[in-house]
Write an enzyme that holds these catalytic residues in place. Sequence first.
Site, PDB file in Angstrom:
ATOM      1  N   GLY A  98       0.824  -1.207   0.000  1.00 52.23           N
ATOM      2  CA  GLY A  98       0.000   0.000   0.000  1.00 52.23           C
ATOM      3  C   GLY A  98       0.855   1.253   0.000  1.00 52.23           C
ATOM      4  O   GLY A  98       2.015   1.238  -0.424  1.00 52.23           O
ATOM      5  N   SER A  99       0.293   2.335   0.501  1.00 53.11           N
ATOM      6  CA  SER A  99       0.967   3.630   0.473  1.00 53.11           C
ATOM      7  C   SER A  99       2.005   3.736   1.588  1.00 53.11           C
ATOM      8  O   SER A  99       1.944   3.013   2.585  1.00 53.11           O
ATOM      9  CB  SER A  99      -0.056   4.753   0.621  1.00 53.11           C
ATOM     10  N   ARG A 142       2.284   6.244   3.590  1.00 46.80           N
ATOM     11  CA  ARG A 142       1.617   6.798   4.783  1.00 46.80           C
ATOM     12  C   ARG A 142       1.028   5.680   5.643  1.00 46.80           C
ATOM     13  O   ARG A 142       1.255   5.621   6.849  1.00 46.80           O
ATOM     14  CB  ARG A 142       0.509   7.773   4.356  1.00 46.80           C
ATOM     15  N   VAL A 143       0.292   4.766   5.020  1.00 48.53           N
ATOM     16  CA  VAL A 143      -0.296   3.668   5.775  1.00 48.53           C
ATOM     17  C   VAL A 143       0.781   2.674   6.200  1.00 48.53           C
ATOM     18  O   VAL A 143       0.708   2.069   7.272  1.00 48.53           O
ATOM     19  CB  VAL A 143      -1.394   2.970   4.947  1.00 48.53           C
ATOM     20  N   GLY A 144       1.811   2.536   5.381  1.00 43.62           N
ATOM     21  CA  GLY A 144       2.920   1.646   5.736  1.00 43.62           C
ATOM     22  C   GLY A 144       3.562   2.032   7.055  1.00 43.62           C
ATOM     23  O   GLY A 144       3.950   1.165   7.854  1.00 43.62           O
ATOM     24  N   GLU A 188       5.624  -3.341   1.055  1.00 41.63           N
ATOM     25  CA  GLU A 188       5.694  -3.070  -0.385  1.00 41.63           C
ATOM     26  C   GLU A 188       4.954  -1.766  -0.630  1.00 41.63           C
ATOM     27  O   GLU A 188       3.724  -1.735  -0.678  1.00 41.63           O
ATOM     28  CB  GLU A 188       5.070  -4.226  -1.175  1.00 41.63           C
ATOM     29  N   CYS A 238       2.233   0.919  -8.694  1.00 46.93           N
ATOM     30  CA  CYS A 238       3.291   1.446  -7.821  1.00 46.93           C
ATOM     31  C   CYS A 238       4.612   1.637  -8.553  1.00 46.93           C
ATOM     32  O   CYS A 238       5.439   2.448  -8.147  1.00 46.93           O
ATOM     33  CB  CYS A 238       3.480   0.529  -6.615  1.00 46.93           C
TER      34      CYS A 238
END
Length: 575
Positions: A254-255, A257-259, A276, A310
């Site tokens: 994911g992004s 920010r969420v990572g 990732e 991505c």
Amino acid sequence: MYCWLDNRLKTVAIHDMMESSSAYTSNSKDLWIDIPPGRDFNAKRPVADMTADNVEIIDVDTPADNMANYDDLLHRCRTAFASGKTRDVSFRKRQLKNLLRMYEENETEMINALDADLRRPKQESLVVETEFMKNDVLNIIYNIDDWVKPEKPPKALANALDNLEIYHDPYGVVLVIGAWNYPLQLLLVPVAAAIAAGNCVILKPSELAANCAKFVQETIPKYLDNECYPVVCGGHEETAELLKQRFDYIFFTGSTRVGKIVHAAANKYLTPITLELGGKSPCYIDRSVELRTAVKRILWGKLINCGQTCIAPDYVLCSKEIEKKFVAEAKDILKEWYGDNIRDSPDLSRIINKNHFERLLCYMKRGKVAIGGSYTPAERFIEPTIIVDVKPDDPVMQEEIFGPILPILNVESAYEAIKFINGREKPLVVYVFSDVHKVCQEFKVNVSCGGFSCNETLLHCAADTLPFGGVGLSGMGYYHGKYGFDTFVHKKSCLGKNLHPLGERLASGRYPPYSDRKTNFLNFLLRKRRPLPKLYFSHLLVFGLGIGLTILFNNYMQVIKRPVARTTHEKLIQL
């Protein structure tokens, strides 16, 4: 008084005290139910002819109930793992074959779900999702017997009589969180690797790709062991609750920010994790390339899945001269691919939702739109757009674009491009289009990034013999092929000795009382020595055949020479 599952409102429990609840107000025969803020529902929704007499009373999940459910789920998975059945390689093979059968028997359903979520063209769905996943599972099935074998590392003199092994130990219960842009591939490819490694896996599909999440939730239990591989659906609240649990490994796509949020949750228990993520992947073009081919490959990499990839080229670095030629070629190619009316083309996907659509529109407010720029909010359609006269501090250059917008920045040399890239966060991949080998080498050696591709886009991801992953804010860890299997196993160091008197005598120098003689002997055993040249079986075979043939030839020549020598000797006697 709300029950949420898969971001949809379920039946509400109503009891005799409903009149006193602020969540309900009565107006004639209509009952109004307040919807919690932040949901995709109207503030209030009428439910006709509902009274306390005709409403079924059920229990409603609270956050505490959800937590208990997740505790239950983890307990079942841990019990299944503790039973040892996922360690059985034949069990893993059966699950992988069932997964392959699921892909084959439900290909149409998967393509339809992708079309419903992203309006994805069938060819793209086949290439980047269904066929990719089939080949991934087949590769695992063909190689799993070799992958699970313990590795035999080389031995030093001190370990000459020991048995050294690296055992592939499954972590246990693994959480795999998928992404919405490739909602099946990015979830099920790491799941297959985790199954092959012998783990129990909890699957969490992205709620933004709702149709694909529904497909996974309904289909996976029909093919895989339900105790070992459960599916959990829901939005960010459910994911946050899930992340409070203690897993043995977390795999997130994911992004960035969420990572960071997922990484912080993993830190609580020091849970190992693969992230990732993404980033702004640059694409440098110099004057040496055959430009039309380069533009085709760049635009294909940018526009597949409508730029929601991505590893899509995020921006182009080139000179002003190349920029003008690039724009001219791009206009011609886009017309060739999508026709005069791009919006009507069936070969271009749509943006996933309204929020991402509006975010992308903001990027077109700075710089000059050289190609495209049109959009249709009702369809979440954005025309492939190229922006020139872009500055490094423009909004389009601050975050990963994740859409069909391609900004071009001007640089005058490869050195300037490398300096610009290195001055920003490390990208997931760097693309270089140049026919000069030295230029490609300069980027490959001097830029830190997750991956590198010369004169091509995206396809390094399709090579399952290459690890795929990021570095820095573009991610940590890697997978694909054997690297995916290695991600989900702990490489356990194992040493075995016997109790033979010879071995004990050689190692007895470690015991007190200490002496110089013992120290010198131990130093001799432990001293690091230059390794012998690596000789492979084929080399040894050729070397052995060479020696054998030489010996045979020498013997043959000696047999021939003996009669000749005898005849010569007899003639001399007669004379």
